[in-house]
Design a protein around this motif. Structure first.
Motif, PDB file in Angstrom:
ATOM      1  N   UNK A  10       0.818  -1.204   0.000  1.00  0.00           N
ATOM      2  CA  UNK A  10       0.000   0.000   0.000  1.00  0.00           C
ATOM      3  C   UNK A  10       0.853   1.256   0.000  1.00  0.00           C
ATOM      4  N   UNK A  11       1.970   1.220   0.766  1.00  0.00           N
ATOM      5  CA  UNK A  11       2.803   2.418   0.859  1.00  0.00           C
ATOM      6  C   UNK A  11       4.188   2.046   1.365  1.00  0.00           C
ATOM      7  N   UNK A  12       5.212   2.640   0.765  1.00  0.00           N
ATOM      8  CA  UNK A  12       6.589   2.482   1.225  1.00  0.00           C
ATOM      9  C   UNK A  12       6.851   3.477   2.344  1.00  0.00           C
ATOM     10  N   UNK A  13       7.464   2.999   3.432  1.00  0.00           N
ATOM     11  CA  UNK A  13       7.826   3.903   4.526  1.00  0.00           C
ATOM     12  C   UNK A  13       9.328   3.924   4.779  1.00  0.00           C
ATOM     13  N   UNK A  14      10.054   2.901   4.328  1.00  0.00           N
ATOM     14  CA  UNK A  14      11.502   2.847   4.524  1.00  0.00           C
ATOM     15  C   UNK A  14      12.135   2.123   3.325  1.00  0.00           C
ATOM     16  N   UNK A  15      12.551   2.883   2.319  1.00  0.00           N
ATOM     17  CA  UNK A  15      13.116   2.266   1.121  1.00  0.00           C
ATOM     18  C   UNK A  15      14.339   1.389   1.404  1.00  0.00           C
ATOM     19  N   UNK A  19      14.964  -2.498   0.361  1.00  0.00           N
ATOM     20  CA  UNK A  19      16.140  -2.932  -0.386  1.00  0.00           C
ATOM     21  C   UNK A  19      16.752  -4.168   0.275  1.00  0.00           C
ATOM     22  N   UNK A  20      16.868  -4.142   1.590  1.00  0.00           N
ATOM     23  CA  UNK A  20      17.394  -5.307   2.324  1.00  0.00           C
ATOM     24  C   UNK A  20      16.497  -6.519   2.108  1.00  0.00           C
ATOM     25  N   UNK A  21      15.191  -6.300   2.134  1.00  0.00           N
ATOM     26  CA  UNK A  21      14.252  -7.392   1.886  1.00  0.00           C
ATOM     27  C   UNK A  21      14.476  -7.983   0.499  1.00  0.00           C
ATOM     28  N   UNK A  22      14.600  -7.129  -0.511  1.00  0.00           N
ATOM     29  CA  UNK A  22      14.754  -7.637  -1.874  1.00  0.00           C
ATOM     30  C   UNK A  22      16.054  -8.413  -2.053  1.00  0.00           C
ATOM     31  N   UNK A  23      17.047  -8.135  -1.241  1.00  0.00           N
ATOM     32  CA  UNK A  23      18.301  -8.897  -1.278  1.00  0.00           C
ATOM     33  C   UNK A  23      18.152 -10.255  -0.587  1.00  0.00           C
ATOM     34  N   UNK A  24      17.399 -10.306   0.504  1.00  0.00           N
ATOM     35  CA  UNK A  24      17.298 -11.518   1.315  1.00  0.00           C
ATOM     36  C   UNK A  24      16.160 -12.449   0.906  1.00  0.00           C
ATOM     37  N   UNK A  74      12.564 -17.291   5.285  1.00  0.00           N
ATOM     38  CA  UNK A  74      11.737 -16.172   4.859  1.00  0.00           C
ATOM     39  C   UNK A  74      11.449 -15.226   6.015  1.00  0.00           C
ATOM     40  N   UNK A  75      11.276 -15.742   7.207  1.00  0.00           N
ATOM     41  CA  UNK A  75      11.003 -14.872   8.350  1.00  0.00           C
ATOM     42  C   UNK A  75      12.173 -13.925   8.620  1.00  0.00           C
ATOM     43  N   UNK A  76      13.377 -14.350   8.293  1.00  0.00           N
ATOM     44  CA  UNK A  76      14.536 -13.458   8.424  1.00  0.00           C
ATOM     45  C   UNK A  76      14.394 -12.272   7.475  1.00  0.00           C
ATOM     46  N   UNK A  77      13.931 -12.517   6.264  1.00  0.00           N
ATOM     47  CA  UNK A  77      13.771 -11.447   5.269  1.00  0.00           C
ATOM     48  C   UNK A  77      12.523 -10.611   5.509  1.00  0.00           C
ATOM     49  N   UNK A  78      11.426 -11.244   5.904  1.00  0.00           N
ATOM     50  CA  UNK A  78      10.142 -10.533   5.975  1.00  0.00           C
ATOM     51  C   UNK A  78      10.156  -9.409   7.007  1.00  0.00           C
ATOM     52  N   UNK A  79      10.989  -9.507   8.008  1.00  0.00           N
ATOM     53  CA  UNK A  79      11.042  -8.426   9.001  1.00  0.00           C
ATOM     54  C   UNK A  79      11.415  -7.100   8.344  1.00  0.00           C
ATOM     55  N   UNK A  80      12.243  -7.158   7.292  1.00  0.00           N
ATOM     56  CA  UNK A  80      12.614  -5.934   6.575  1.00  0.00           C
ATOM     57  C   UNK A  80      11.437  -5.407   5.740  1.00  0.00           C
ATOM     58  N   UNK A  81      10.682  -6.325   5.121  1.00  0.00           N
ATOM     59  CA  UNK A  81       9.528  -5.887   4.334  1.00  0.00           C
ATOM     60  C   UNK A  81       8.497  -5.210   5.226  1.00  0.00           C
ATOM     61  N   UNK A  82       8.259  -5.785   6.387  1.00  0.00           N
ATOM     62  CA  UNK A  82       7.264  -5.218   7.294  1.00  0.00           C
ATOM     63  C   UNK A  82       7.707  -3.881   7.875  1.00  0.00           C
ATOM     64  N   UNK A  83       9.010  -3.693   7.992  1.00  0.00           N
ATOM     65  CA  UNK A  83       9.540  -2.398   8.429  1.00  0.00           C
ATOM     66  C   UNK A  83       9.510  -1.387   7.284  1.00  0.00           C
ATOM     67  N   UNK A  84       9.646  -1.876   6.064  1.00  0.00           N
ATOM     68  CA  UNK A  84       9.792  -1.004   4.910  1.00  0.00           C
ATOM     69  C   UNK A  84       8.517  -0.493   4.284  1.00  0.00           C
TER      70      UNK A  84
END
Length: 102
Positions: A10-15, A19-24, A74-84
């Motif tokens: 819906x909305x980006x809050x932390x690009x 970026x970290x999510x897309x790497x992990x 995936x849970x290691x990566x998803x924390x970045x998506x949820x922050x972002x």
């Protein structure tokens, strides 16, 4: 029966977090029977609020989708998506196709 994981951003809050999510995130897919069907491509909201984008992943079953999502990689990566960003995510079971035996 196939299941689909759908993420709507819906909305980006932390690009930087995204970026970290897309790497992990790709490492989190390793070993899972997943087929990406759509990944934040061209889209148009036809009902409801606008969205920045969406992803759709197909798994062979609802249980496989949950196994991937809740798995440690995936849970290691998803924390970045949820922050972002502000996201909606669902797992939806598909319907049996005629003659599939499902």
């Amino acid at each position: 029966m196939a299941a689909y994981v759908i993420f709507i951003r819906e909305r980006t809050v932390d690009p930087e977090a995204l970026r970290l999510y897309s790497e992990q995130a790709p490492a989190g897919l390793a070993g899972h029977p997943v087929t990406p069907l759509a990944l934040y491509g061209k889209h148009e909201a036809i009902e409801g609020p606008e969205a920045e984008g969406a992803a759709i992943l197909r798994f062979p079953s609802f249980e496989e989708a949950k196994r991937w999502y809740y798995g440690p990689a995936y849970q290691e990566a998803v924390r970045h998506r949820l922050k972002g960003g502000i996201y909606r995510g669902i797992i939806v079971e598909g319907i049996a196709s005629e003659g599939s035996g499902e």
